[in-house]
Design an enzyme around this catalytic site. Sequence first.
Site, PDB file in Angstrom:
ATOM      1  N   LYS A 244       0.863  -1.149  -0.005  1.00 48.58           N
ATOM      2  CA  LYS A 244       0.028  -0.072  -0.134  1.00 48.58           C
ATOM      3  C   LYS A 244       0.916   1.134  -0.004  1.00 48.58           C
ATOM      4  CE  LYS A 244      -3.720  -2.281   2.769  1.00 48.58           C
ATOM      5  NZ  LYS A 244      -4.826  -2.414   1.986  1.00 48.58           N
ATOM      6  N   CYS A 384     -13.861  -4.918   3.682  1.00 50.54           N
ATOM      7  CA  CYS A 384     -12.964  -5.703   5.071  1.00 50.54           C
ATOM      8  C   CYS A 384     -13.342  -5.150   6.147  1.00 50.54           C
ATOM      9  CB  CYS A 384     -11.480  -5.961   4.858  1.00 50.54           C
ATOM     10  SG  CYS A 384     -11.258  -7.152   3.202  1.00 50.54           S
TER      11      CYS A 384
HETATM   12  C1  LIG Z   1      -6.648  -0.740   7.704  1.00 47.53           C
HETATM   13  C2  LIG Z   1      -6.332  -1.849   7.306  1.00 47.53           C
HETATM   14  N1  LIG Z   1      -5.755  -3.179   7.899  1.00 47.53           N
HETATM   15  C3  LIG Z   1      -5.386  -4.242   7.412  1.00 47.53           C
HETATM   16  C4  LIG Z   1      -5.304  -4.451   6.172  1.00 47.53           C
HETATM   17  C5  LIG Z   1      -4.734  -5.565   5.595  1.00 47.53           C
HETATM   18  O1  LIG Z   1      -3.569  -5.595   4.977  1.00 47.53           O
HETATM   19  P1  LIG Z   1      -2.960  -6.772   3.911  1.00 47.53           P
HETATM   20  O2  LIG Z   1      -4.373  -7.292   3.342  1.00 47.53           O
HETATM   21  O3  LIG Z   1      -2.106  -6.290   3.181  1.00 47.53           O
HETATM   22  O4  LIG Z   1      -2.648  -7.895   5.141  1.00 47.53           O
HETATM   23  C6  LIG Z   1      -5.823  -3.341   5.059  1.00 47.53           C
HETATM   24  C7  LIG Z   1      -5.896  -3.530   3.839  1.00 47.53           C
HETATM   25  O5  LIG Z   1      -6.025  -4.521   3.012  1.00 47.53           O
HETATM   26  C8  LIG Z   1      -6.264  -2.321   5.995  1.00 47.53           C
HETATM   27  O6  LIG Z   1      -6.709  -1.176   5.227  1.00 47.53           O
END
Ligand SMILES: Cc1ncc(COP(=O)(O)O)c(C=O)c1O
Lengths: 427, 154
Positions: A244, A384
Amino acid sequence: MTTFDVAAIRADFPILGRTVRDGRRLVYLDSGATSQKPFQVLDAERDFYEKHNAAVHRGAHQIAEEATDAYEAARANIAHFVGAQANDIVFTKNATEAINLVSYTFLNATLKSLRGKDLPKGAQRFVLAEGDEIVVTEMEHHANLVPWQELADKTGAVLRWIGLTDDGRLDYDSAKLIIGSRTKVVAFTHQSNLLGTVNHVAQLVELAKSVNAVTVLDACQSVPHMAVDVVDLGVDFMAWSGHKMLGPLGIGCLWGRAELLNAMPPFITGGSMIETVSMEKTTFAAPPARFEAGVPQAAQVVGLSAAVDYLNAIGMGNVAAHERHLTQLAITELAAIPGVRIIGPTDTSNRGSAVSFVVDGVHPHDVGQILDEQGIAVRVGHHCAWPVCRRYSVPATTRATFYIYNDDSEVHALASAVRDAQKFFGV
Amino acid sequence: MKLEHMYQDIILDHYKHPHGKGLAEDFNAEVHHVNPTCGDEITLRVTIDPDDHKKLIVSYDNQGCSISQASASILFDQLNGKTFAEGEAAVDHIVAMLQRAVEPDEDILGDGIALEGVAQYPARVKCALLSWMAWKDAAIQALGTENSTQNESN
Ligand SMILES: Cc1ncc(COP(=O)(O)O)c(C=O)c1O
């Protein structure tokens, strides 16, 4: 105010030059899900594979040495970016795995303690008893909610959460009531990926510290977008994802307070994380190696380090200012459309660049489809963070997120396409 | 334009004026299906027609995007009061249509042939199939309960 040349930045991102859906210019407003990658990052990864590819921390040959040096130099650079010491950074697959590393530490310490095993000094803080409390917030990404639900389910601890106010902020008054003597963990997000809200870390840390609870910060949406100094924040753990923040896919980071990392039992076990192994027993390496079992993702780490260089060259203060400008513009233009409602704070103080909205009479999935037809990439759904949608009584939202390569014209395009969606669906 | 191929007037009509929405009080089986990527939800009930045990009465309540809503409305038109064999054939046909494996057959799908354009957007196929998968699940359960009560009475 934007202080850098966005057009010059855009030229570094090859994907922004492509078209989508029959020749439309790509308007990428989904960096909150994953950011695009500049040449510099792609080149760094390629360079690693072309010149230095070897298994890190294994092998006695020159390129293994070079690979190890590249990996460890990248660790130091990434650590410096968040004000940390290199050895307090653990590399994982993504932020999700980083958070699970911490939640499984609690589970593993608790299981070992139940079986009467000796725990390293300091590991007692990770032992949960029935009725102990784990505190999260109602605005968490599933990645910082489900691991804690599971931990509670397995240990008999109780999951509690801090609610939200109608204007999309954390309810700090209730936080004072919820964080109490039984609280063992407070896990919360720095910036909500759905609402855009930036939380007062210091306030929650103070409450958690007063009861000696471990704090876990989900910094997925903050580290890419603002200057973050983990020591200033005062948390015990911080997790974020490289993808990100212009970095490659497949690389996440966990920062942990050194004394806690030292006390923690391992999570994933196997090669490279050991000190001595016999058929009967294994002793474990010191952190961060203890938590990096197997051959690590060196090329991704090197790529992430190049992303850090790229962001440093712009300056994180400038990144944040640019995003604040775009966020303000987006909120102003979207809120001016009758039938459009922003889900999240509408003032830009303590607010990041995730702008979620609903359009009366047009489901987010349909909004997204009309936008996509115009080349505008947004995310639709619950992002999510399903409980946040429930809290605000919406089934889903459309979400635009902004980054360094977005400009005003893209915000105008977004607002205009939302009006088109209303016309298309006759609302 | 591709988009208009997916959002045909007939689809938008079903979306705005869904047929048969609302749950029946008596039912043999109820299922709740969700599309976890976007949050579309449907509760679908199947009632075995007391006058003709071969016929399955459908009722549902749902929330979601135009495609999932329209598709449920079309499902109601096509499958309400039909037998399991007829319904299953329709489910197989719509799945095949959305995989572009068959030419749409209006005799089987009715207005459902207008969902053909969804096949161009893989992310939306799940929306179109949500209610049909729910129907199949509920129908199997409903018939299962009937069989077991029959067995008991035998
Ligand atoms: C606030 C937040 N936490 C956790 C995640 C999880 O990140 P990842 O899917 O790269 O493990 C994300 C993004 O998907 C997020 O925006």
